[in-house]
Design a protein around this motif. Sequence first.
Motif, mmCIF file in Angstrom:
data_model
loop_
_atom_site.group_PDB
_atom_site.id
_atom_site.type_symbol
_atom_site.label_atom_id
_atom_site.label_comp_id
_atom_site.label_asym_id
_atom_site.label_seq_id
_atom_site.Cartn_x
_atom_site.Cartn_y
_atom_site.Cartn_z
ATOM 1 N N GLU A 70 17.667 0.566 23.192
ATOM 2 C CA GLU A 70 17.080 -0.746 23.463
ATOM 3 C C GLU A 70 15.814 -1.015 22.652
ATOM 4 O OE1 GLU A 70 15.577 -3.463 27.273
ATOM 5 O OE2 GLU A 70 16.266 -1.401 27.568
ATOM 6 N N PRO A 71 14.855 -0.066 22.539
ATOM 7 C CA PRO A 71 13.672 -0.343 21.702
ATOM 8 C C PRO A 71 14.015 -0.575 20.240
ATOM 9 C CG PRO A 71 13.275 1.526 23.157
ATOM 10 C CD PRO A 71 14.735 1.226 23.243
ATOM 11 N N PHE A 72 15.013 0.139 19.718
ATOM 12 C CA PHE A 72 15.414 -0.066 18.322
ATOM 13 C C PHE A 72 15.967 -1.478 18.131
ATOM 14 C CE2 PHE A 72 15.502 4.523 18.756
ATOM 15 C CZ PHE A 72 14.977 4.963 17.553
ATOM 16 N N GLU A 73 16.753 -1.935 19.101
ATOM 17 C CA GLU A 73 17.334 -3.269 18.992
ATOM 18 C C GLU A 73 16.258 -4.339 19.089
ATOM 19 O OE1 GLU A 73 19.216 -6.986 20.510
ATOM 20 O OE2 GLU A 73 17.860 -5.651 21.582
ATOM 21 N N GLU A 74 15.299 -4.157 19.991
ATOM 22 C CA GLU A 74 14.208 -5.115 20.136
ATOM 23 C C GLU A 74 13.336 -5.147 18.887
ATOM 24 O OE1 GLU A 74 10.596 -6.164 23.308
ATOM 25 O OE2 GLU A 74 11.973 -4.498 23.675
ATOM 26 N N LEU A 75 13.077 -3.965 18.321
ATOM 27 C CA LEU A 75 12.289 -3.891 17.088
ATOM 28 C C LEU A 75 13.017 -4.571 15.932
ATOM 29 C CD1 LEU A 75 10.059 -2.833 15.222
ATOM 30 C CD2 LEU A 75 11.245 -0.641 15.164
ATOM 31 N N THR A 76 14.332 -4.351 15.830
ATOM 32 C CA THR A 76 15.108 -4.960 14.753
ATOM 33 C C THR A 76 15.034 -6.473 14.819
ATOM 34 O OG1 THR A 76 16.639 -3.080 14.762
ATOM 35 C CG2 THR A 76 17.391 -5.109 13.711
ATOM 36 N N LYS A 77 15.135 -7.044 16.015
ATOM 37 C CA LYS A 77 15.067 -8.490 16.154
ATOM 38 C C LYS A 77 13.685 -9.024 15.769
ATOM 39 C CE LYS A 77 18.608 -9.516 19.607
ATOM 40 N NZ LYS A 77 18.879 -10.087 20.949
ATOM 41 N N GLU A 78 12.640 -8.301 16.133
ATOM 42 C CA GLU A 78 11.285 -8.791 15.859
ATOM 43 C C GLU A 78 10.966 -8.773 14.368
ATOM 44 O OE1 GLU A 78 8.219 -7.009 18.104
ATOM 45 O OE2 GLU A 78 8.995 -7.648 20.053
ATOM 46 N N ILE A 79 11.307 -7.692 13.681
ATOM 47 C CA ILE A 79 10.952 -7.603 12.266
ATOM 48 C C ILE A 79 11.878 -8.421 11.384
ATOM 49 C CG2 ILE A 79 9.952 -5.313 12.562
ATOM 50 C CD1 ILE A 79 12.425 -4.137 11.270
ATOM 51 N N CYS A 80 13.016 -8.866 11.933
ATOM 52 C CA CYS A 80 13.946 -9.696 11.161
ATOM 53 C C CYS A 80 13.698 -11.183 11.381
ATOM 54 C CB CYS A 80 15.392 -9.358 11.522
ATOM 55 S SG CYS A 80 15.931 -7.732 10.961
ATOM 56 N N SER A 81 12.707 -11.529 12.180
ATOM 57 C CA SER A 81 12.405 -12.937 12.405
ATOM 58 C C SER A 81 11.705 -13.527 11.189
ATOM 59 C CB SER A 81 11.526 -13.106 13.646
ATOM 60 O OG SER A 81 10.261 -12.496 13.450
ATOM 61 N N SER A 82 11.721 -14.839 11.107
ATOM 62 C CA SER A 82 11.122 -15.513 9.952
ATOM 63 C C SER A 82 9.603 -15.429 9.948
ATOM 64 C CB SER A 82 11.553 -16.982 9.939
ATOM 65 O OG SER A 82 11.161 -17.633 11.137
ATOM 66 N N THR A 83 8.994 -15.106 11.087
ATOM 67 C CA THR A 83 7.533 -15.023 11.179
ATOM 68 C C THR A 83 6.998 -13.600 11.012
ATOM 69 O OG1 THR A 83 7.696 -14.830 13.591
ATOM 70 C CG2 THR A 83 7.428 -17.042 12.677
ATOM 71 N N ALA A 84 7.865 -12.622 10.847
ATOM 72 C CA ALA A 84 7.417 -11.236 10.696
ATOM 73 C C ALA A 84 6.742 -11.042 9.344
ATOM 74 C CB ALA A 84 8.598 -10.282 10.840
ATOM 75 N N SER A 85 5.747 -10.159 9.313
ATOM 76 C CA SER A 85 5.015 -9.893 8.078
ATOM 77 C C SER A 85 4.780 -8.399 7.947
ATOM 78 C CB SER A 85 3.678 -10.643 8.065
ATOM 79 O OG SER A 85 2.799 -10.100 9.034
ATOM 80 N N ALA A 86 4.103 -8.024 6.873
ATOM 81 C CA ALA A 86 3.808 -6.612 6.637
ATOM 82 C C ALA A 86 2.896 -6.037 7.712
ATOM 83 C CB ALA A 86 3.165 -6.437 5.259
ATOM 84 N N ALA A 87 2.181 -6.888 8.439
ATOM 85 C CA ALA A 87 1.296 -6.411 9.502
ATOM 86 C C ALA A 87 2.052 -5.822 10.676
ATOM 87 C CB ALA A 87 0.400 -7.548 9.983
ATOM 88 N N ASP A 88 3.332 -6.125 10.811
ATOM 89 C CA ASP A 88 4.108 -5.633 11.953
ATOM 90 C C ASP A 88 4.625 -4.214 11.754
ATOM 91 O OD1 ASP A 88 4.096 -8.080 13.548
ATOM 92 O OD2 ASP A 88 5.295 -8.925 11.928
#
Length: 314
Positions: A70-88
């Motif tokens: 579950e954490p891997f899936e949640e992380l994948t969704k967050e970093i694949c969003s259009s607002t994700a940046s190198a800071a994440d």
Amino acid sequence: MFQTWHIPKDRVHVILRDNASTRWNSTYYMLRSLLEQKRALGVYAADFELPATFTSSQWDLIESTTLLLEPFEELTKEICSSTASAADVIPSVLVLKRLLAKDAAADHGVKTTKATSLEAVSKRFADIEKEPLYSLATIIDPRYKDKFYSEDAVKIETHRQLLRLITKASQRDPNQEAEASNTGPPAEKVPRPGSFSSMFGEILAEETPRQAHTDTPAGPAPSEMIVYLSEPPIPRSASPLAFWKTNERFPDLAKVARAYLSAPCTSVESERLFSAASNIVGEHRNRLMIEKAEMLLFIKKNLPMMLLNKSNTS
């Protein structure tokens, strides 16, 4: 009451064979769907007297596996969003390592898998904090600041790098004072305890002694940095770009933010752009001129942002 389906036996090995190791999320969704339909599957197995069904221990193993993924899936969704940046990158890696290193009651049957995953993540991202792009992007993001570095030495070195950048970007009058913005951050949603999002709150709540800023030159730039780092981080649901756009107290820090918060952390957005191009120029629409295709693609990707900015200013 229940929707049932039947998979022929000769198709089972095809499904398992096509589930490639790089498509682990499809395995996660399959296991999660099994748990959601556990009661329906039990009724179906009893009504049709199936020769084999999942045992209680196997259901427990499925549940433990889904909680692990579950954490891997949640992380994948967050970093694949259009607002994700190198800071994440650095905060996400630290949170993931904390979750994998944390003992839980649901680890029964997956402890080896969890330990192996932790070792793989630690090895793959061993030097991520030493990359200036990620370390500076993290500290300049008002959601994270300097709370997510695993070592004090990395934090101090990042402070020094940021000081050099601020001093270089400083071109204003030292006596100039900017007014603070009165807009407050949006309310933060309370995440589920033990989830990927809740671990961010646990790390931010930790009390760590702030390192003294040694060799800090006099001037407005270091003052900006000290004030900025002394304030609490904004909620993770807030936009760091909106923070730097509306906050006028740190003009030199804003210049650094424009340089380091623009880089995405994955290639997902560029791949989505290629997919959008294939929808514009296709088999039944293959005579568009290159200039017109570029204009249509530009409108498709930028029109939502233009409408959003217009609604915010109106």
